[in-house]
Design a protein around this motif. Structure first.
Motif, PDB file in Angstrom:
ATOM      1  N   ARG A 100      -1.687   5.201   9.382  1.00 20.99           N
ATOM      2  CA  ARG A 100      -1.559   5.802   8.090  1.00 20.99           C
ATOM      3  C   ARG A 100      -1.056   7.294   8.171  1.00 20.99           C
ATOM      4  O   ARG A 100      -1.241   7.844   9.024  1.00 20.99           O
ATOM      5  CB  ARG A 100      -3.240   6.059   7.644  1.00 20.99           C
ATOM      6  CG  ARG A 100      -3.558   6.581   6.414  1.00 20.99           C
ATOM      7  CD  ARG A 100      -4.708   6.363   5.832  1.00 20.99           C
ATOM      8  NE  ARG A 100      -5.060   5.559   4.750  1.00 20.99           N
ATOM      9  CZ  ARG A 100      -4.885   6.057   3.384  1.00 20.99           C
ATOM     10  NH1 ARG A 100      -3.902   7.208   3.227  1.00 20.99           N
ATOM     11  NH2 ARG A 100      -4.976   5.414   2.312  1.00 20.99           N
ATOM     12  N   GLN A 143       1.284   2.003   5.665  1.00 22.81           N
ATOM     13  CA  GLN A 143       0.916   0.995   6.688  1.00 22.81           C
ATOM     14  C   GLN A 143       1.451  -0.117   6.757  1.00 22.81           C
ATOM     15  O   GLN A 143       1.505  -1.063   7.654  1.00 22.81           O
ATOM     16  CB  GLN A 143      -0.820   0.930   6.466  1.00 22.81           C
ATOM     17  CG  GLN A 143      -1.573   1.981   6.770  1.00 22.81           C
ATOM     18  CD  GLN A 143      -3.056   1.835   7.032  1.00 22.81           C
ATOM     19  OE1 GLN A 143      -3.688   1.681   6.120  1.00 22.81           O
ATOM     20  NE2 GLN A 143      -3.119   1.835   8.314  1.00 22.81           N
ATOM     21  N   ASP A 171       0.443   3.952   1.725  1.00 22.19           N
ATOM     22  CA  ASP A 171       0.245   4.825   2.748  1.00 22.19           C
ATOM     23  C   ASP A 171       1.105   4.600   3.899  1.00 22.19           C
ATOM     24  O   ASP A 171       0.900   4.988   5.185  1.00 22.19           O
ATOM     25  CB  ASP A 171      -1.407   4.616   3.376  1.00 22.19           C
ATOM     26  CG  ASP A 171      -1.602   3.354   3.572  1.00 22.19           C
ATOM     27  OD1 ASP A 171      -0.797   2.517   3.480  1.00 22.19           O
ATOM     28  OD2 ASP A 171      -2.981   3.173   3.753  1.00 22.19           O
ATOM     29  N   ASP A 181       0.750  -1.192  -0.029  1.00 23.74           N
ATOM     30  CA  ASP A 181      -0.134  -0.088  -0.061  1.00 23.74           C
ATOM     31  C   ASP A 181       1.000   1.241  -0.154  1.00 23.74           C
ATOM     32  O   ASP A 181       1.842   1.318   0.373  1.00 23.74           O
ATOM     33  CB  ASP A 181      -0.801  -0.111   1.331  1.00 23.74           C
ATOM     34  CG  ASP A 181      -2.220  -0.773   1.084  1.00 23.74           C
ATOM     35  OD1 ASP A 181      -2.037  -1.552   0.069  1.00 23.74           O
ATOM     36  OD2 ASP A 181      -2.944  -1.123   2.097  1.00 23.74           O
TER      37      ASP A 181
END
Ligand code: UDP
Ligand code: MG
Length: 330
Positions: free
Chosen positions: A204, A102, A100, A98
């Motif tokens: 995030r 995370q 972000d 991802d």
């Protein structure tokens, strides 16, 4: 034991939907992390219909960080973005991550290490769901219970899309023709030697999550109806039980009328049972409809995504082209 070639290439697929707050920091950080793992790598960024300027940011970074940039014509969803990235990945291993922060970049060397030991798929297994509400945690557990009871494969509960796949897994995934794509199910369905590495989901870093309750529910239903026939079986069993119960009740009434001469007053029972069984029938039709809707979208044969623009600055692309040229000459 090291069973993999020393010189291997990595494709890293990053789905991007409204990540303008993260892109400027994430792409350089990912690039640095990958550079520490292999000499040959590419980042495939799939811009899934962002409306916050993520596309422009990615284009600015494309040549500096050797991005293969895929712009969708609209938002097709994360599953489609991952599919597009996997479709055009050229590396010996493909990593999905991802945008972000995370998914911790520090886990990438661990994943590569497991792959080098001979595992074909290495997936991140989140330890705990601390930040989530009681309701969401229990709904998720119930969903996985349902889906695993009714499907032939075991889909691990806390495994997401963060994973590394060998080329053999990628080719198997690419060969799956279905339109209703529930990636977590497909990874499990293709099989291969898989191993989990536990990790803690980070906060995030910027922006907000694209997955609200409605889109999570939609994804869960897609997973349930495309991987499990349990809902159908539950309703057939229930239908059978109810019919059997009604038969017994009918016999009992007959016995009362014929043998005991009782007048059966029953309009209230009749009204309630009529409503109950109409409800049961509507739910069954709804469940059938869910499966039919999946069949409908399969037979239409529409593509999973439409690419509006593609900019390929990947160093692996240049290399593959040179190899192809050499082969043509030989
Ligand atoms: N994403 C995407 N298309 C979408 C929604 C999300 O490509 O329609 C990407 C998003 O940019 C991120 C990843 O999928 O890189 C995970 O999304 P998000 O962080 O919103 O989900 P969560 O981590 O909250 O489950
Ligand atoms: Mg996220």
């Amino acid at each position: 034991m090291d069973v993999r070639p020393h010189d291997f290439s990595i494709s890293c697929v990053v789905p991007v939907h409204n990540e303008a707050a993260n892109i400027p920091a994430f792409i350089p950080a990912l690039h640095a992390a990958l550079a520490g793992l292999s000499r040959r790598f590419e980042i495939i960024a799939v811009n899934d219909g962002s409306t916050d300027g993520s596309g422009t940011l990615l284009r600015e970074l494309a040549s500096r960080y050797g991005l293969c940039l895929i712009d969708f014509s609209r938002n097709f969803g994360k599953e489609a973005a991952l599919t597009a990235g996997i479709d055009c990945a050229r590396g010996d291993v493909v990593i999905l991550i991802d945008a972000d922060f995370q998914h911790p970049l520090e886990l990438l060397p661990v994943m590569i290490g497991k792959w080098r030991e001979g595992h074909d798929m290495v997936y991140g297994l989140r330890n705990g769901r601390d930040g989530e509400s009681w309701l969401r945690r229990h709904a998720t557990a119930f969903f996985y219970y349902l889906i695993n009871r009714g499907s032939s494969v075991d889909i691990p509960m806390n495994a997401g899309d963060f994973r590394l796949m060998d080329r053999c897994v990628v080719e198997a995934l690419k060969a799956l023709p279905e339109r209703t794509r529930f990636m977590k199910g497909l990874y499990a369905w293709v099989g291969f030697d898989s191993v989990a590495v536990p990790f803690h989901v980070q906060e995030r870093q910027g922006g907000t999550s694209s997955f609200g309750l409605a889109s999570l529910t939609r994804l869960a239903l897609t997973g349930l109806f495309s991987f499990s026939d349990l809902p159908l079986r539950i309703w057939s069993t229930l239908g059978f039980l109810v019919a059997f119960g009604a038969l017994l009740h009918g016999l009992w009434l007959l016995e009362e009328v014929w043998l005991d001469g009782v007048k059966v007053p029953g309009w209230a029972t009749l009204a309630v049972s009529l409503m109950f069984f109409s409800g049961v029938q509507l739910i069954s039709v709804g469940i059938l409809g869910e499966y039919l809707a999946r069949v409908f979208s399969e037979v239409k044969q529409r593509p999973n995504y439409i690419v509006a623009r593609r900019e390929d600055r990947s160093p692996l692309a240049v290399q593959k082209e040179a190899e192809a040229r050499l082969q043509r000459r030989a």
